[in-house]
Structures are given as C-alpha cells and as structure tokens.
Write an enzyme that holds these catalytic residues in place. Structure first.
Site, PDB file in Angstrom:
ATOM      1  N   VAL B  89       0.888  -1.226   0.042  1.00  0.00           N
ATOM      2  CA  VAL B  89      -0.074   0.076  -0.053  1.00  0.00           C
ATOM      3  C   VAL B  89       0.784   1.114  -0.064  1.00  0.00           C
ATOM      4  O   VAL B  89       0.550   2.180  -0.927  1.00  0.00           O
ATOM      5  CB  VAL B  89      -1.069  -0.095   1.144  1.00  0.00           C
ATOM      6  CG1 VAL B  89      -1.977   1.317   1.237  1.00  0.00           C
ATOM      7  CG2 VAL B  89      -1.703  -1.264   1.195  1.00  0.00           C
ATOM      8  N   CYS B  90       1.897   1.294   0.840  1.00  0.00           N
ATOM      9  CA  CYS B  90       2.935   2.319   0.728  1.00  0.00           C
ATOM     10  C   CYS B  90       3.348   2.748  -0.232  1.00  0.00           C
ATOM     11  O   CYS B  90       3.471   4.159  -0.748  1.00  0.00           O
ATOM     12  CB  CYS B  90       4.108   1.988   1.831  1.00  0.00           C
ATOM     13  SG  CYS B  90       3.677   1.706   3.479  1.00  0.00           S
ATOM     14  N   SER B  91       3.781   1.753  -1.159  1.00  0.00           N
ATOM     15  CA  SER B  91       4.271   1.919  -2.385  1.00  0.00           C
ATOM     16  C   SER B  91       3.556   2.539  -3.667  1.00  0.00           C
ATOM     17  O   SER B  91       4.096   2.971  -4.413  1.00  0.00           O
ATOM     18  CB  SER B  91       5.115   0.711  -2.917  1.00  0.00           C
ATOM     19  OG  SER B  91       5.995   0.174  -1.821  1.00  0.00           O
TER      20      SER B  91
END
Lengths: 187, 200
Positions: B89-91
């Site tokens: 998700v962060c990426s």
C-alpha cells in the site's frame, strides 16, 4: 446433500474472494458481469452508444471490441503511459474502420470518483474513465497489477469474452490495436 | 464428517480473508514484500487538533536535514507517515501525491513524507516512484523517535498510515490515523487542505 451445499459455498466464496495468488482474468475468459456507472458527460455516453444515463454493462456499449485499461491514479506506469493511451483513443477516432467498432474505457482501481477525475484532468484524458473505489471490479478481474489492458469481444450474440490481455505498457498504438483485432479474428 | 465440515469452514474463512492486492502498480513488479492484512491501528495518538505540532529535525533522501518549524509562517504542512518501504500500500501512496503537486500548491501546502526506514532503503524505494517532489524523511534513528512523539509508532516498530495537517502557525488542524491496510483517499486530503487554507 449438506456436504454438497458446503462445497458449493466454498466454491462460490473462492470465486468472489481475492484468493492468495489469484491470477488476473486472461484471454479466453468471460468478461465478468460488471456494472459501471453511466458517464455524466453526454459526449461520452454518445461515444459508448448508451441510450440511458444510468448504470450499464459492457454489452450495452455499441462496439465489436471494447479496450479496457485497468489503471490507478497512484500507479507511476499509468501516469507515464497516460499520454500514449490518449493517442490510442485519438487513433481509434481517426481511423474510419475502427471508429465505430472499437471503443476505449478505463477503470481506476481503488480510486474514488474524485481521484479518477483528478487523473483525468491531470492528463487530459478524453475517453470515459470509471471509478472502482472499493476494489470490487479489481477483485472480479483477479486483481491485476496496473496498467492492465484487455480487449473484450462483445458479439455477436454471445457473452463478452476477453480476446486480448496485456500487463504493462504497449509500444505503438496502431500495432497494439492490430494485435487486438488479430486476436479477435476481426479485420 | 464433522472434521471435514471444520476443514471446509476453514477454507472458506481463508478465502474470504485473503489480502487484496490493492491495485499494486507494475512499477514495483515483484519487488514488494507482502505483509498480508495487519491490525488496523496499533498505537495511541499523542497529539491533538489545536495543539502546537512537536518540532523535529530529520535527514532527508535529498541529503539535507529538514526541520518542521522551517515552514512556519510560510507553508501549511501535511506529514504523511507510512508504515514501511517496499510494502504494497505504501508503495502506491506517494506516487499519487507526485501528480497532485498542483493541489498542494493551490492550498499553499507541502508534504513531508516520513517512514522509520533508513536512508539507503528510502533512496532505493523512492527511485521506483518517479519524481517525488516533496522531502522524504528518515525516522530511523533513534528508531521511530518522531513517530513515537506523535503517537503513531506501532508495536512492531513500523509507523501507522497517518496524516497530520499542520497550519502555517505550526498548529495541528487535523489528524487522520487510518486503517494501515488502506490508502487514504485524496478526497480527505483535499478537504483538509481546503479547510486549513481557508481558516484565519
């Protein structure tokens, strides 16, 4: 009998759930019965040949082939690819033998309507884009990475079927369309 | 028969609970580490709306040190804590902010992206994202000190997926500690920026 019911339930859950290692739908698969909200812009409803302004399914689109781009506003490749996908749309419009037969849409997975609009405004996307804020469509398609392009054959009479699928960017828009037409066995 | 029933129920639960891929971009190919579904939040916020934001100085991927208070009187700031580099998700969160620069300019705001990863890791990770226009800061050592001060350091040493909106006076206007498994919508960010910029 009870065992059969349980097995059926398992199969049903597996089919609709994002199973670990799920594969994106590919060539030969039926296009899932996905409902999209109708475009708010009249010219886009007209482009797709939709008579009403409510939700629609792919078979309502007036075309032999619908090219679907699965994208996300948050995907760097989709951002970089956006101008070329716009070129693809213009090529389809400018080519008489393709204009009425091939339509192009995009589905923004995990994107809210506002996020889809932001992507559209940022890159001047002229073709219809649809939000998939809750990933429901993404799950139904087997959770492809983005961008993911599919060519869906709409007719005649049968269920819509995926005749072309490609993960990642395409090189030349004209060659890309020709590949899809060849896979669909259309000229 | 009873055992078979339990087995089938277990299979059903596994299928229903599997983690969604969240529209992962091809930009990262198979380089991301799939952490699976995580506990939604795992910390207690230590700052509140209306309070002055705790100041900090952290090293950035660009090489310079960034101090929160250097923006005071000049720009609103959105702190974007994300849990960890090289995770799904962060990426795909910051690349979206990359194309949203005009929105932040419109509301006279900047982003400070923060993770608890070290600088070499952040350097390699953010290079996959294209041109990140905002500073990306490393809260690696002392580990998670800033995240801990704000109350967004999780029990496993990663950060929450949190947004802290700080106005030009250095005052916290809005906090959002969301489900770590979900990317916050742009809608929320625009509403917060708009409100913060309109306030006296």
């Amino acid at each position: 009998m009870r065992s059969c019911l349980v097995v059926l339930m398992v199969v049903a859950v597996c089919l609709v759930s994002p199973a670990v290692g799920a594969e994106p739908v590919g060539v030969g698969a039926a296009w899932p019965a996905i409902s999209l909200r109708g475009p708010e812009i009249e010219s886009q409803r007209s482009y797709l040949g939709l008579e009403a302004d409510g939700p629609f399914v792919l078979t309502d689109v007036s075309a032999d082939i619908v090219i679907v781009e699965i994208f996300s506003m948050y995907c760097p490749h989709c951002q970089r690819e956006a101008p070329k996908v716009n070129q693809l749309y213009q090529l389809l419009l400018d080519t008489p033998q393709w204009r009425e037969r091939i339509k192009l849409i995009g589905i923004g997975v995990g994107n809210s309507p506002m996020e889809v609009d932001f992507f559209k405004d940022t890159y001047g996307v002229p073709f219809p884009l649809f939000p998939d804020g809750d990933f429901a469509i993404h799950k139904a398609l087997g959770e492809p990475r983005t961008p993911y392009f599919m060519g869906i054959r709409l007719g005649p009479g049968g269920e819509p079927r995926i005749v072309y699928a490609k993960l990642g960017e395409f090189e030349d828009p004209a060659r890309f369309v020709e590949e899809i037409m060849a896979m669909a066995e259309l000229k | 028969m009873k055992t078979n029933g339990y087995l089938l129920i277990a299979v059903m639960l596994l299928a229903a609970g599997a983690a969604p891929a969240l529209g992962e971009s091809l930009a990262f190919k198979a380089q991301l580490y799939d952490v699976g579904p995580l506990k939604s939040t795992d910390s207690v916020l230590k700052v509140a709306e209306g309070e002055m934001a705790p100041d900090f100085t952290l090293p950035s991927v660009g090489g310079e040190k960034i101090t929160l208070s250097q923006f005071r009187g000049n720009k609103h700031v959105m702190l974007s804590f994300v849990p960890a580099a090289w995770t799904p998700v962060c990426s795909d969160q910051w690349p979206g902010y990359t194309i949203a620069r005009s929105l932040f300019d419109q509301y006279d705001a900047v982003i400070l992206g923060i993770t608890v990863d070290n600088l070499p890791t952040l350097f390699a990770w953010t290079r996959q994202m294209g041109d990140i226009w905002f500073p990306v800061l490393s809260d690696f050592w002392p580990h998670g000190k800033v995240a801990e001060r704000y109350g967004v350091l999780r029990g496993d040493g990663t950060a929450e997926r949190a947004l802290i909106f700080i106005d030009k006076n250095g005052r916290i206007r809005k906090t959002h500690v969301g489900d770590i498994n979900e990317r916050p919508k742009l809608d929320l960010i625009v509403a917060a920026l708009k409100e913060m910029n309109a306030a006296p």
